[in-house]
Design an enzyme around this catalytic site. Structure first.
Site, PDB file in Angstrom:
ATOM      1  N   TRP A   1       0.818  -1.226   0.000  1.00 14.22           N
ATOM      2  CA  TRP A   1       0.000   0.000   0.000  1.00 14.22           C
ATOM      3  C   TRP A   1       0.843   1.264   0.000  1.00 14.22           C
ATOM      4  O   TRP A   1       0.487   2.251  -0.642  1.00 14.22           O
ATOM      5  CB  TRP A   1      -0.973  -0.023   1.180  1.00 14.22           C
ATOM      6  CG  TRP A   1      -2.060  -1.033   0.955  1.00 14.22           C
ATOM      7  CD1 TRP A   1      -2.267  -2.193   1.640  1.00 14.22           C
ATOM      8  CD2 TRP A   1      -3.070  -0.992  -0.069  1.00 14.22           C
ATOM      9  NE1 TRP A   1      -3.343  -2.867   1.108  1.00 14.22           N
ATOM     10  CE2 TRP A   1      -3.847  -2.163   0.071  1.00 14.22           C
ATOM     11  CE3 TRP A   1      -3.385  -0.091  -1.088  1.00 14.22           C
ATOM     12  CZ2 TRP A   1      -4.933  -2.445  -0.771  1.00 14.22           C
ATOM     13  CZ3 TRP A   1      -4.458  -0.371  -1.920  1.00 14.22           C
ATOM     14  CH2 TRP A   1      -5.220  -1.527  -1.757  1.00 14.22           C
TER      15      TRP A   1
ATOM     16  N   ASP B   1      -1.001   6.717   6.411  1.00 12.91           N
ATOM     17  CA  ASP B   1      -2.122   5.858   6.065  1.00 12.91           C
ATOM     18  C   ASP B   1      -2.295   4.897   7.238  1.00 12.91           C
ATOM     19  O   ASP B   1      -1.506   3.975   7.427  1.00 12.91           O
ATOM     20  CB  ASP B   1      -1.823   5.096   4.770  1.00 12.91           C
ATOM     21  CG  ASP B   1      -2.914   4.101   4.398  1.00 12.91           C
ATOM     22  OD1 ASP B   1      -3.886   3.947   5.167  1.00 12.91           O
ATOM     23  OD2 ASP B   1      -2.787   3.459   3.334  1.00 12.91           O
TER      24      ASP B   1
ATOM     25  N   LYS C   1     -12.195  -1.384   8.196  1.00 12.32           N
ATOM     26  CA  LYS C   1     -11.372  -2.320   8.959  1.00 12.32           C
ATOM     27  C   LYS C   1     -11.654  -2.168  10.451  1.00 12.32           C
ATOM     28  O   LYS C   1     -12.174  -3.079  11.074  1.00 12.32           O
ATOM     29  CB  LYS C   1      -9.903  -2.096   8.629  1.00 12.32           C
ATOM     30  CG  LYS C   1      -9.627  -2.218   7.126  1.00 12.32           C
ATOM     31  CD  LYS C   1      -8.234  -1.846   6.736  1.00 12.32           C
ATOM     32  CE  LYS C   1      -8.059  -1.767   5.233  1.00 12.32           C
ATOM     33  NZ  LYS C   1      -8.350  -3.009   4.516  1.00 12.32           N
TER      34      LYS C   1
END
Length: 361
Positions: free
Chosen positions: A102, A172, A196
């Site tokens: 990511w 992030d 999440k």
């Protein structure tokens, strides 16, 4: 034999059962209003109260300072890969630390908008460790430094909070936000997809320091300008109303559990149980991440004999252990054990790991 179902999906992921029960109860008629939250005007008194309470509870959970704005946006963390440089790069350069899939996606997207320096990477590290900060090649002309605090696919988590002085740190935090206390004042901007540890897919949370607003150039689309959303209290257009409502219930549930320090202890225990089973399997299972950087949220692991993968997943499902297949780019298995995963779920997975290894080892 019927087993309780445990969902180890990386996202959309498990939600707290009390939250799901409250959503079910309130779905057709929220607090006697005669409307579902999904039917409310986002500018009506009922809904503005919902979003205001959600922000207040989030601020309490994270002790967010007054000089930070909370934005409830859409587009996922992947849209933030573009919004961050659109709003903060301002014709300059930015630093990116690559620790997994990511963060590499984030740096790749940022290159569309200006000059990006990869100041550290673990791409060549056999143990996938997070590069120590003293090795980072930071420069005085960097506008910000971006990290992925927890790599959802790779199962790599920072074990330190970078010390960057006046250089804004952008993180992030999609897969580990709200899993432990966090000093928000050490960051310039934090973003997280909700699906999440926060709530349903469709909501993206951004926490941004006031002085970083208003830097977007005239070419930046209105909807991608943080300042516009801040000026309009996340109501410039219709926000993801239902997802915000559910997120607010999750925030309240976390407060009722005792807050993020309690959740940190809870998550540490779960992770220790699972890694203990992997490490204690005499090599039948393995995790390839440096111990210091093993994620407490996402635990990838591999079977010694990959020919057993299909049987493992099939038998796990028969035990009520779902969504254990690893990410398509990494393979193997992955168990995501977010806040809402109870310790009983991890214990059930550990029992299965031990049983499967005994029968197939």
């Amino acid at each position: 034999m019927k087993h309780e179902i445990y969902n180890f999906s990386a996202g959309p992921a498990v939600l707290p059962k009390p939250v799901l029960a409250q959503v079910q109860e309130e779905l057709p008629n929220w607090h006697g209003s005669g409307m579902s939250v999904m039917e409310m005007s986002h500018r009506g008194a009922e809904y503005t109260g919902i979003i205001a309470q959600a922000e207040a509870d989030l601020r309490e959970l994270l002790a967010i300072p007054e000089n930070y704005r909370v934005l409830f946006l859409q587009g996922g963390a992947s849209q933030q890969f573009a919004m961050v440089p659109m709003n903060l790069l301002a014709g300059g350069k930015a630093a990116y630390v690559e620790t997994g899939i990511w963060s590499r996606k984030a740096s790749s997207e940022a290159k569309r908008f200006g000059e990006i320096d990869i100041v550290a990477s673990n791409a060549e590290a056999a143990d996938h460790a997070v590069p120590r900060q003293e090795t980072w090649q930071l420069r005085s002309d960097h506008r910000y430094c971006h990290i992925a605090d927890n790599e959802t696919v790779d199962g790599i988590e920072f074990d330190f909070l970078p010390e960057l002085g006046d250089l804004p740190l952008v993180s992030d935090a999609s897969s580990n936000i709200l899993s432990r206390p966090l000093d928000v004042s050490r960051f310039g901007l934090i973003y997280a997809g909700a699906q999440k540890n926060i709530g349903p897919a469709g909501l993206t949370l951004v926490i941004v320091r006031d002085d970083l607003l208003g830097q977007a150039g005239p070419q930046v689309p209105t909807m991608l300008d943080y300042a516009v959303h801040a000026e309009n209290d996340s109501m410039y257009n219709t926000p993801p109303t239902f997802a915000i409502y559910v997120a607010g219930l999750v925030f309240r549930w976390l407060l009722q559990q005792g807050g993020l320090a309690v959740m940190a202890d809870h998550n540490a225990r779960k992770a220790a149980l699972l890694y203990g089973a992997i490490d204690g399997s005499s090599g039948f299972y393995r995790n390839d991440v440096a111990v210091a950087n093993r994620s407490r949220m996402n635990v990838p692991f591999f079977l010694r004999d990959s020919r057993l993968d299909a049987a493992f997943l099939q038998e796990a499902a028969s035990w009520g252990l779902l969504q254990l297949k690893g990410h398509r780019l990494l393979g193997g298995m992955r168990a995501s054990i977010y806040n809402a995963m109870p310790e009983t779920g991890v214990l059930a997975l550990v029992d299965f790991l031990n049983d499967f290894a005994r029968r197939h080892g």
